[in-house]
Write a protein that holds these residues in place. Sequence first.
Motif, PDB file in Angstrom:
ATOM      1  N   GLU A   1       0.830  -1.208   0.000  1.00 10.65           N
ATOM      2  CA  GLU A   1       0.000   0.000   0.000  1.00 10.65           C
ATOM      3  C   GLU A   1       0.863   1.255   0.000  1.00 10.65           C
ATOM      4  O   GLU A   1       0.589   2.216  -0.726  1.00 10.65           O
TER       5      GLU A   1
ATOM      6  N   GLU B   1       0.065 -16.357   3.949  1.00  9.61           N
ATOM      7  CA  GLU B   1      -1.272 -15.825   4.215  1.00  9.61           C
ATOM      8  C   GLU B   1      -1.208 -14.546   5.044  1.00  9.61           C
ATOM      9  O   GLU B   1      -1.922 -13.560   4.762  1.00  9.61           O
ATOM     10  N   LYS B   2      -0.363 -14.539   6.058  1.00 10.76           N
ATOM     11  CA  LYS B   2      -0.241 -13.358   6.910  1.00 10.76           C
ATOM     12  C   LYS B   2       0.451 -12.213   6.173  1.00 10.76           C
ATOM     13  O   LYS B   2       0.164 -11.037   6.428  1.00 10.76           O
TER      14      LYS B   2
ATOM     15  N   ARG C   1       0.109 -11.577   2.946  1.00  9.38           N
ATOM     16  CA  ARG C   1      -0.937 -10.982   2.108  1.00  9.38           C
ATOM     17  C   ARG C   1      -1.926 -10.189   2.962  1.00  9.38           C
ATOM     18  O   ARG C   1      -2.402  -9.126   2.560  1.00  9.38           O
ATOM     19  N   GLU C   2      -2.237 -10.708   4.133  1.00  6.68           N
ATOM     20  CA  GLU C   2      -3.178 -10.031   5.024  1.00  6.68           C
ATOM     21  C   GLU C   2      -2.695  -8.630   5.381  1.00  6.68           C
ATOM     22  O   GLU C   2      -3.479  -7.669   5.401  1.00  6.68           O
TER      23      GLU C   2
ATOM     24  N   GLY D   1      -0.273  -7.043   3.667  1.00  2.00           N
ATOM     25  CA  GLY D   1       0.234  -6.370   2.480  1.00  2.00           C
ATOM     26  C   GLY D   1       1.738  -6.205   2.476  1.00  2.00           C
ATOM     27  O   GLY D   1       2.256  -5.205   1.966  1.00  2.00           O
TER      28      GLY D   1
ATOM     29  N   TRP E   1       2.344 -14.955  -5.908  1.00  2.70           N
ATOM     30  CA  TRP E   1       1.997 -14.347  -4.622  1.00  2.70           C
ATOM     31  C   TRP E   1       1.010 -13.200  -4.838  1.00  2.70           C
ATOM     32  O   TRP E   1      -0.004 -13.091  -4.135  1.00  2.70           O
TER      33      TRP E   1
ATOM     34  N   GLU F   1      -2.827 -13.833  -5.831  1.00  5.66           N
ATOM     35  CA  GLU F   1      -3.782 -14.155  -4.772  1.00  5.66           C
ATOM     36  C   GLU F   1      -4.038 -12.971  -3.838  1.00  5.66           C
ATOM     37  O   GLU F   1      -4.756 -13.115  -2.845  1.00  5.66           O
ATOM     38  N   TYR F   2      -3.475 -11.811  -4.161  1.00  9.52           N
ATOM     39  CA  TYR F   2      -3.659 -10.646  -3.284  1.00  9.52           C
ATOM     40  C   TYR F   2      -5.108 -10.175  -3.337  1.00  9.52           C
ATOM     41  O   TYR F   2      -5.766 -10.244  -4.386  1.00  9.52           O
ATOM     42  N   GLU F   3      -5.615  -9.676  -2.218  1.00 12.19           N
ATOM     43  CA  GLU F   3      -7.040  -9.365  -2.093  1.00 12.19           C
ATOM     44  C   GLU F   3      -7.517  -8.264  -3.026  1.00 12.19           C
ATOM     45  O   GLU F   3      -8.686  -8.233  -3.416  1.00 12.19           O
ATOM     46  N   ASP F   4      -6.643  -7.343  -3.404  1.00 10.73           N
ATOM     47  CA  ASP F   4      -7.023  -6.247  -4.299  1.00 10.73           C
ATOM     48  C   ASP F   4      -6.242  -6.389  -5.604  1.00 10.73           C
ATOM     49  O   ASP F   4      -5.080  -5.971  -5.690  1.00 10.73           O
ATOM     50  N   PRO F   5      -6.845  -6.973  -6.632  1.00 14.31           N
ATOM     51  CA  PRO F   5      -6.143  -7.207  -7.900  1.00 14.31           C
ATOM     52  C   PRO F   5      -5.609  -5.925  -8.536  1.00 14.31           C
ATOM     53  O   PRO F   5      -4.533  -5.937  -9.145  1.00 14.31           O
TER      54      PRO F   5
END
Length: 314
Positions: free
Chosen positions: A111, A149-150, A152-153, A155, A170, A173-177
């Motif tokens: 971010e 997973e953590k 990505r959680e 960022g 990696w 699979e990120y939450e915001d393409p």
Amino acid sequence: MLPRIARGEIQLPDFQRGYVWDEERIRSLLVTIAQGHPLGVVMTLQTGNDQVRFKPKPIEGIEVESDPVLLVLDGQQRLTSLSQALSGDGVMETHDTRGKLVRRKFFIDIEQAVKDPRNLDEALKSLPGDGVVRENFGRDVALDVSTTEKQREHGYFPASLVYGDEGTAWLFEYEDPGVAKTFLNTVVTPMKSYAVPSIELDQQTSKEAVATVFEKVNQGGMKLTVFELLTAKFAGDADYYHATGTDFRLKDDWEETTRVIRKYPVLESIEETEFLQAGDATGQPPRRDGHHSAQGRHPRSPAGRLPSLDREGA
């Protein structure tokens, strides 16, 4: 250049010092790469030189048994930092600002990087090697990015995934393409395409020219000691090899010397440079038996004696 290091095509002369950079210098280097800023030139020497017989060793953290094509004369700290931080698991043994030995892994805050891609200093993080930031004397966990997973959680993109297909997977699979795509295009891809500037000396380069390189290196960056400069000057001396059938290694010679002089309590604190200066002060090189040579010759030196030092330069 990093793939060639991993394959063992690029190695170090075996007399080179160990890896000494601290975590902030490593982080700053990664910021430089991420922002595409100029990086100091790396200088290498082609192997197979008839005048210079450097024994090679892999860059720290790399395990290979192949013979190198190039030897690094200037740039060891930078290349070691990049090869360790941007490959494998990315965990490095280094030192913090207080000189304490630590294990670190580097991440990029997605971010923050997307918000201001021209200023990635804040986005590039140095975290404990296990990915867990603790506080309150280790009792509380402030941040945990120990698993994919953590990561990505929160960022936090591992810098070790910049090269290869793992980084793309990696981010897939990120939450915001949309953010992932922007991060890939503005940060990851430019880092992957960054070319480390280098100068390659060919096989005809004289040993005098190689010695000059090390003298110039000593004027900036991680300062070399007089002993290290002399080690570089005499390492792999081809004339000595042709005359004796073996290589002269000043570092090995010093190790043998210490086993002798440590028998004398008054000499216990003498270091390598001081020992060489002792020979210069008398006009004769010191010998391992604690006396000065009557003939002024040392049986193991390329010049027939241990090299003397310019007292003003020392």
